[in-house]
Write a protein that holds these residues in place. Structure first.
Motif, PDB file in Angstrom:
ATOM      1  N   TYR A   4      51.191  51.570  38.657  1.00 41.88           N
ATOM      2  CA  TYR A   4      50.735  51.096  37.338  1.00 41.88           C
ATOM      3  C   TYR A   4      49.531  51.867  36.829  1.00 41.88           C
ATOM      4  N   ALA A  11      57.266  47.541  44.093  1.00 41.88           N
ATOM      5  CA  ALA A  11      56.732  47.396  42.736  1.00 41.88           C
ATOM      6  C   ALA A  11      57.766  47.872  41.727  1.00 41.88           C
ATOM      7  N   ALA A  67      46.328  50.891  31.774  1.00 42.06           N
ATOM      8  CA  ALA A  67      46.352  50.767  33.238  1.00 42.06           C
ATOM      9  C   ALA A  67      45.663  49.464  33.631  1.00 42.06           C
ATOM     10  N   PRO A  68      45.962  48.939  34.830  1.00 42.48           N
ATOM     11  CA  PRO A  68      45.288  47.713  35.270  1.00 42.48           C
ATOM     12  C   PRO A  68      43.773  47.888  35.167  1.00 42.48           C
ATOM     13  N   ARG A  69      43.090  46.829  34.805  1.00 41.16           N
ATOM     14  CA  ARG A  69      41.644  46.936  34.573  1.00 41.16           C
ATOM     15  C   ARG A  69      40.852  46.384  35.752  1.00 41.16           C
ATOM     16  N   SER A  70      41.414  46.443  36.919  1.00 40.58           N
ATOM     17  CA  SER A  70      40.707  45.944  38.099  1.00 40.58           C
ATOM     18  C   SER A  70      40.030  47.111  38.811  1.00 40.58           C
ATOM     19  N   ASP A 127      46.190  40.641  50.034  1.00 36.68           N
ATOM     20  CA  ASP A 127      47.288  39.680  50.064  1.00 36.68           C
ATOM     21  C   ASP A 127      48.611  40.399  50.331  1.00 36.68           C
ATOM     22  N   ALA A 128      49.227  40.113  51.447  1.00 33.39           N
ATOM     23  CA  ALA A 128      50.494  40.766  51.763  1.00 33.39           C
ATOM     24  C   ALA A 128      51.647  40.160  50.965  1.00 33.39           C
ATOM     25  N   LEU A 129      51.383  39.079  50.227  1.00 35.85           N
ATOM     26  CA  LEU A 129      52.436  38.446  49.444  1.00 35.85           C
ATOM     27  C   LEU A 129      52.482  38.990  48.016  1.00 35.85           C
ATOM     28  N   SER A 130      51.551  39.887  47.693  1.00 40.27           N
ATOM     29  CA  SER A 130      51.502  40.425  46.341  1.00 40.27           C
ATOM     30  C   SER A 130      52.350  41.690  46.247  1.00 40.27           C
ATOM     31  N   VAL A 131      52.927  41.888  45.087  1.00 40.57           N
ATOM     32  CA  VAL A 131      53.702  43.100  44.846  1.00 40.57           C
ATOM     33  C   VAL A 131      52.767  44.318  44.871  1.00 40.57           C
ATOM     34  N   GLU A 132      51.567  44.166  44.326  1.00 37.86           N
ATOM     35  CA  GLU A 132      50.555  45.231  44.323  1.00 37.86           C
ATOM     36  C   GLU A 132      49.283  44.694  44.975  1.00 37.86           C
ATOM     37  N   LEU A 139      45.482  45.327  43.804  1.00 38.98           N
ATOM     38  CA  LEU A 139      44.915  44.913  42.522  1.00 38.98           C
ATOM     39  C   LEU A 139      43.830  43.845  42.678  1.00 38.98           C
ATOM     40  N   ARG A 140      44.030  42.918  43.603  1.00 41.21           N
ATOM     41  CA  ARG A 140      43.050  41.831  43.781  1.00 41.21           C
ATOM     42  C   ARG A 140      42.786  41.613  45.266  1.00 41.21           C
ATOM     43  N   LEU A 158      41.365  40.151  48.692  1.00 43.63           N
ATOM     44  CA  LEU A 158      40.974  38.782  49.011  1.00 43.63           C
ATOM     45  C   LEU A 158      39.565  38.705  49.575  1.00 43.63           C
TER      46      LEU A 158
END
Lengths: 637, 194
Positions: free
Chosen positions: A169, A227, A254-257, A291-296, A299-300, A302
């Protein structure tokens, strides 16, 4: 799986050529046992009753057995292609798979007979290796490319590339980014997702110069990225009256993180109980949980566990290594984390910190509602004294460090020169009025209208920095320390700075480490074959003139700048200023540093010789066979 | 072999019994003596979402996946009767509530200064977004997102906050991210709000 009498942590300490055995539970006051190795160990794996260790040079797989007095004793050694590095075993525990980084090979070892079953060629710098749950194939990560290699484990074994673009992304929909630093990968416990930690070179974002950190996920069922593709003009909704033109602005799209929640990912583990990933962030001296449950997942993040310094060391004696390190802005407790292991109940991570020679014990967040994580002091063990004299020992910490603002804007030397080698990337050097910076791609722009820059490929450093000077592609720096100082300004967004004393002190520490601490890649010591001898004769011949500039006695360079006629700017880059000269590069270790030239325009040595005509020395008179012989000789350097 | 917890240059041969019991002690002190599920008793923790689900008795989306359906997005009134569900992980500070109606998931969150919501990538199925904005405010304080949850899905949605960036210009930064994936072989849909 473990032998109950073998409750221990094993650690490959490359810089001390030792394997360390740390009894569990860790007793901070008891020194671990060090077992000397026949070469620098890279990775270690314990299985039922045996401990396997890869040795870089000579390339070996050692098979060891626990021993009450010696800690471990060797039971077999299997010769492998040099620079044996990554290690994994098949689910039936019969076969070990080993990557050989410098030599670009993957080998299989039959553990019952302790013999090599096969070796196959793969692209540059294979590092991480993971075997599928079904044992049918292995995935290999590379330091210098985005694609993984999948090896089907049948006879004969077969290798093929698997596309996995980094940080999708943060790239235009049809222009995937290049990736570097693919040291590590991990499977989810059910084997259905493969997580790969890397750098996305030239990824788009605000103030992005080198790109972004990224953990990318491959679905092992179909070998496709998890993804979904980035969509052009992605559906969105804006707040009423919110006046910002997002569409068409790459950075806003683009993602803003945060771009780099970790820097220089060196190791990765899956934490099953919390379904999270732990990344060893070599550059920021931290352990980062995703987070292994996130698609990306990137991005965030933990949780970030900072490990660099201990408050207790603030009062270090003046002139001590700790005090000098603190003054140079580098770690005292845990520098350059490069290995992670979890305790059986996964409440604790043991982190091996390479540049401080320590083992940190990190209590992990339980990630449970109502159980907040209370940070506390991080207990640690000092494993050994630094393997280098003081100057170089601080230089070693600086080399991996990405947080000292004086040396870089967020990326350590090891981020582009991993292992003192190169990232295979061609950087964009963009200059403005009072700055010159490196950018990962032409999409990273210091300001409107300024994008592209001149092409500067990362050179290898290990084994090529003994000469006094000059340094730089343009022979622009008289001395090594001067080129390092120049780099402090280049490796960032905008201008750097610092007091002259602080700058030059760091440059001299680094120069010491580059010369005393970097380990050149392995080289085979053997007589030349007849073909290589013929190549040598051509190389040194009056007709070809190669050795006039690439002087054999001085690392195959005369360190002099020459204009390169007939250069065309590559797409995405500026044309060079008229009169620019290029320093004759050293040809030592040239076999392993593709692509070639300052702009990376020759993909292979064959292509370089084929397309040279008479631009550099003379090759147009050579037959096909001559050219092949010349290349064969170059590969021995 | 599967469980060998090793990575990078370090390997763990075994676990330290002292440490194992330490974490079990921590576990016994759970908030309000909430019922601890069978997984927890084995010493394995539950990630945030599942933990909370176990505690509150709300159905976890992952454990009760929707039937394979292709129905239109529920009308506004239908959501009132929708069943609350727990997500696999919810770690944003956005106080989100999730509900299911047929195969549709709706997530409502409250967070300050919301400026935009967008799909970064989606394998299929359109998402519906709405911002909750007071007429007197420049920015929104709530967001609702609804999308169908079907086997094979992968989706990433970014919720952005307005910021005053440099030289007083306005900018945007990520407030939180919703991720959905449901692969063949997964027990159910994995939805995280982070």
């Amino acid at each position: 799986m473990r032998a109950p009498q073998d409750d221990a942590l094993y650690l490959a300490d490359e810089d001390h050529r030792a394997l360390r055995r740390i009894p569990l539970p860790v007793d901070v006051s008891a020194p671990p046992i060090a077992i000397a190795m026949p070469g620098r160990p890279a990775q270690v794996l314990a299985i039922e009753g045996r401990v396997l260790v890869t040795i870089r040079d000579p390339g070996l797989l050692l098979v060891m057995q626990p021993d009450p007095t010696a800690g471990l004793v060797e039971v077999a050694r299997v010769p492998l292609p040099a620079d044996a590095w990554g290690l994994a075993i098949t689910p039936d525990e019969r076969t070990a798979l080993v990557t050989s980084a410098w030599t670009g090979k993957v080998s299989a070892v039959d553990l019952a007979t302790a013999t090599k079953s096969w070796s196959i060629d793969v692209p540059r710098e294979p590092r991480g290796v993971v075997v599928r749950e079904d044992g049918a194939a292995a995935y290999i990560t590379h330091l210098t490319s985005a694609a993984l290699t999948r090896i089907d484990l049948r006879s004969p074994p077969q290798a093929r590339p698997i596309a996995l673009s980094p940080s999708p992304y943060r790239a235009p929909p049809d222009e995937p980014r290049a990736a570097s630093l693919g040291y590590a990968a991990a499977l989810s416990p059910d084997g259905r997702r493969l997580f790969v930690a890397r750098h996305a070179l030239g990824a788009i974002g605000e103030l992005s110069w080198f790109g972004a950190a990224s953990v990318d996920v491959l679905v092992t069922g179909n070998d496709e990225p998890l993804a979904p593709r980035r969509r052009e003009a992605a559906p969105s909704r804006l707040a009423r009256d919110f006046e910002l033109d997002i569409a068409g602005d790459q950075e806003l799209e683009a993602p803003r993180s945060e771009l780099a929640p970790f820097v220089q990912p060196r190791a990765l583990v899956y934490r099953e109980s919390t379904r999270t990933l732990l990344v060893a962030s070599e550059g920021t001296d931290a352990l980062v949980e995703l987070d292994a449950l996130s698609v990306e997942p990137t991005l965030r993040p933990l949780h970030t566990y900072p490990l660099g310094s201990s408050p207790a060391l603030a009062g270090a004696a003046p002139g001590s290594l700790d005090a000098l390190s603190r003054d140079a802005g580098v770690a005292t407790l845990c520098g350059a984390p490069s290995g992670v292991a979890l305790s059986g109940d996964e409440s604790l991570a043991w982190v091996y910190c390479r540049s401080t020679d320590t083992l940190a014990l990190v209590r992990l967040d339980e990630h449970k509602a109502g159980v907040p994580y209370e940070p506390g002091p991080v207990p640690f063990i000092r494993l050994a004294k630094p393997p280098l004299p003081e100057q170089a020992a601080i230089g070693r910490k600086l080399f991996y460090n990405a947080t000292d603002w004086i040396t870089s804007g967020g990326l350590g030397c090891a981020g582009c020169h991993p292992d003192g080698r190169d990232d295979g990337h061609v950087w964009h050097e963009v200059s403005g009025g009072d700055f010159a910076n490196f950018f990962g791609s032409a999409d990273n722009r210091p300001m409107a209208g300024l994008a592209g820059g001149v092409a500067r490929q990362t050179p290898m450093l290990a084994g090529r920095v003994s000469a006094e000077g000059p340094y730089g592609w343009n022979a622009q720096s008289e001395l090594l320390a001067a080129r390092i100082l120049e780099g402090f300004g280049l490796h960032r967004w905008g201008m750097g700075g610092g007091a002259d004393g602080a700058l030059s002190l760091r440059a001299s520490y680094l120069a010491s480490f580059l010369r005393e601490g970097l380990v050149p890649p392995p080289r085979e010591d053997r007589p030349l074959t007849p073909e290589e001898k013929h190549g040598f004769a051509l190389f040194t011949s009056e007709a070809a003139q190669c050795s006039r500039c690439h002087v054999p006695e001085t690392e195959y360079t005369d360190r002099t700048g020459y204009p390169m006629p007939g250069l065309v700017a590559r797409p995405g880059f500026y044309r060079e200023k008229k009169g620019t000269v290029y320093k004759t590069p050293s040809l030592r270790f040239i076999a392993g540093t593709a692509p070639y030239y300052h702009d990376g325009s020759a993909r292979t040595l064959e292509a370089l010789v084929e397309q040279n005509e008479d631009r550099m020395g003379r090759t147009s008179h050579m037959s096909r066979k001559d050219k092949a012989a010349l290349v064969a000789f170059l590969r021995t350097l | 072999m599967k469980k060998l917890p090793w990575i990078g240059t370090v390997l763990l041969g075994a676990l330290a019994p002292a440490q194992a019991s330490e974490s079990l002690i921590a576990r016994a002190a759970e908030p309000d003596g909430a019922a601890v599920g069978p997984r927890a008793e084995t010493g394995a923790g539950l990630p945030d979402g599942r933990e909370a689900a176990a505690a509150s008795g709300v159905r976890a989306l992952e454990e009760a996946p929707p039937a394979p359906e292709r129905t239109p997005r529920p009308a506004a009134a239908e959501w009132d009767a929708a069943e609350p569900v727990r997500l696999a992980r919810d770690r944003s500070s956005a106080a989100c509530k999730a509900r299911m109606r047929r195969e549709w998931l709706r997530i409502d969150c409250t967070a300050p200064s919301l400026a935009a919501v967008r799909t970064l990538g989606a394998s299929a199925g359109e998402a519906w977004f709405s911002l909750d904005q007071n007429s007197s405010e420049d920015l929104a304080t709530g967001v609702s997102v609804a999308f169908p949850v079907r086997l094979g899905d992968r989706r990433v949605i970014e919720i952005l906050a307005g910021t005053s960036a440099y030289r007083g210009q306005i900018g945007i930064s990520t407030s939180f991210v919703i991720s959905e994936q449901w692969l063949d072989g997964d027990a159910g849909p994995l939805v995280s709000v982070l």
